[in-house]
Design a protein around this motif. Structure first.
Motif, PDB file in Angstrom:
ATOM      1  N   UNK A  16      40.996  54.434  28.035  1.00 36.42           N
ATOM      2  CA  UNK A  16      39.672  54.320  28.531  1.00 36.42           C
ATOM      3  C   UNK A  16      39.437  53.184  29.391  1.00 36.42           C
ATOM      4  N   UNK A  17      39.909  52.176  28.834  1.00 36.26           N
ATOM      5  CA  UNK A  17      39.543  51.003  29.779  1.00 36.26           C
ATOM      6  C   UNK A  17      40.206  50.617  30.912  1.00 36.26           C
ATOM      7  N   UNK A  18      41.682  50.590  30.904  1.00 29.70           N
ATOM      8  CA  UNK A  18      42.542  50.667  32.066  1.00 29.70           C
ATOM      9  C   UNK A  18      43.129  51.730  32.803  1.00 29.70           C
ATOM     10  N   UNK A  47      39.156  40.302  25.143  1.00 25.87           N
ATOM     11  CA  UNK A  47      40.340  39.720  25.777  1.00 25.87           C
ATOM     12  C   UNK A  47      40.676  40.923  26.803  1.00 25.87           C
ATOM     13  N   UNK A  48      40.566  42.074  26.538  1.00 26.92           N
ATOM     14  CA  UNK A  48      40.695  43.098  27.595  1.00 26.92           C
ATOM     15  C   UNK A  48      39.678  42.844  29.084  1.00 26.92           C
ATOM     16  N   UNK A  49      38.441  42.698  28.720  1.00 30.95           N
ATOM     17  CA  UNK A  49      37.603  42.200  29.570  1.00 30.95           C
ATOM     18  C   UNK A  49      37.854  40.892  30.565  1.00 30.95           C
ATOM     19  N   UNK A  50      38.493  40.117  30.108  1.00 28.52           N
ATOM     20  CA  UNK A  50      38.926  38.845  30.543  1.00 28.52           C
ATOM     21  C   UNK A  50      40.395  38.573  31.236  1.00 28.52           C
ATOM     22  N   UNK A  51      40.916  39.670  31.144  1.00 27.49           N
ATOM     23  CA  UNK A  51      42.236  39.969  31.450  1.00 27.49           C
ATOM     24  C   UNK A  51      42.539  39.910  32.964  1.00 27.49           C
ATOM     25  N   UNK A  52      43.756  39.654  33.550  1.00 25.10           N
ATOM     26  CA  UNK A  52      43.913  39.605  34.922  1.00 25.10           C
ATOM     27  C   UNK A  52      43.881  41.173  35.229  1.00 25.10           C
ATOM     28  N   UNK A  53      44.466  41.902  34.585  1.00 26.35           N
ATOM     29  CA  UNK A  53      44.114  43.411  35.015  1.00 26.35           C
ATOM     30  C   UNK A  53      43.023  43.904  35.130  1.00 26.35           C
ATOM     31  N   UNK A  56      41.409  42.936  38.229  1.00 24.29           N
ATOM     32  CA  UNK A  56      42.122  43.375  39.311  1.00 24.29           C
ATOM     33  C   UNK A  56      41.291  44.891  39.426  1.00 24.29           C
ATOM     34  N   UNK A  57      40.791  45.476  38.229  1.00 23.75           N
ATOM     35  CA  UNK A  57      40.520  46.975  38.269  1.00 23.75           C
ATOM     36  C   UNK A  57      38.901  46.689  38.690  1.00 23.75           C
ATOM     37  N   UNK A  58      38.391  45.928  38.103  1.00 23.70           N
ATOM     38  CA  UNK A  58      36.710  45.921  37.935  1.00 23.70           C
ATOM     39  C   UNK A  58      35.967  44.777  38.767  1.00 23.70           C
ATOM     40  N   UNK A  59      36.913  43.613  39.079  1.00 19.84           N
ATOM     41  CA  UNK A  59      36.282  42.493  39.653  1.00 19.84           C
ATOM     42  C   UNK A  59      35.703  42.724  41.057  1.00 19.84           C
ATOM     43  N   UNK A  65      30.495  52.279  40.035  1.00 18.26           N
ATOM     44  CA  UNK A  65      32.026  52.516  40.404  1.00 18.26           C
ATOM     45  C   UNK A  65      32.892  51.934  39.107  1.00 18.26           C
ATOM     46  N   UNK A  66      32.539  50.906  38.442  1.00 20.59           N
ATOM     47  CA  UNK A  66      33.113  50.803  37.131  1.00 20.59           C
ATOM     48  C   UNK A  66      32.837  51.878  36.138  1.00 20.59           C
TER      49      UNK A  66
END
Length: 104
Positions: A16-18, A47-53, A56-59, A65-66
């Motif tokens: 769902x998130x990634x 942790x998911x929300x602050x990850x580099x991935x 990249x996906x949502x920043x 769009x998110x």
């Protein structure tokens, strides 16, 4: 070793998130964390929300769009700007809900 329930929960969260399945190492790591937290996903979601991935996906994506990305990932279909679900989640995000909680 993580429980099947935790493995399944973490896998669904990754999808769902990634928008992708968890890699085996990450899946086992987070499933063990979920078991240790007695099923509470709050630390994992943060942790998911602050990850580099996540960055990249949502920043650089607009909130709309998110929501559309997570909806597509979670349900396998697109959502329009006038869809009742889209309006509901857009309002939640505007009210300060965290994206990772909406994914959950």
């Amino acid at each position: 070793m993580a429980t099947t329930q935790s493995i399944n929960s973490v896998q669904r969260l990754y999808l769902a998130y990634y928008g992708r399945p968890a890699d085996p190492v990450g899946l086992n790591f987070w499933a063990d964390k979920l078991d240790a937290a007695r099923g509470s996903l709050s630390g994992i979601l943060d942790a998911f929300a602050t990850s580099a991935e996540s960055q990249t996906l949502f920043g650089n994506r607009a909130p709309a769009d998110q929501i559309k990305f997570i909806f597509q990932s979670a349900f396998g279909r697109s959502i329009s700007d006038t869809d009742e679900g889209f309006l509901f989640y857009s309002a939640k995000l505007a009210q300060g809900a965290k994206l990772q909680n909406l994914a959950l």
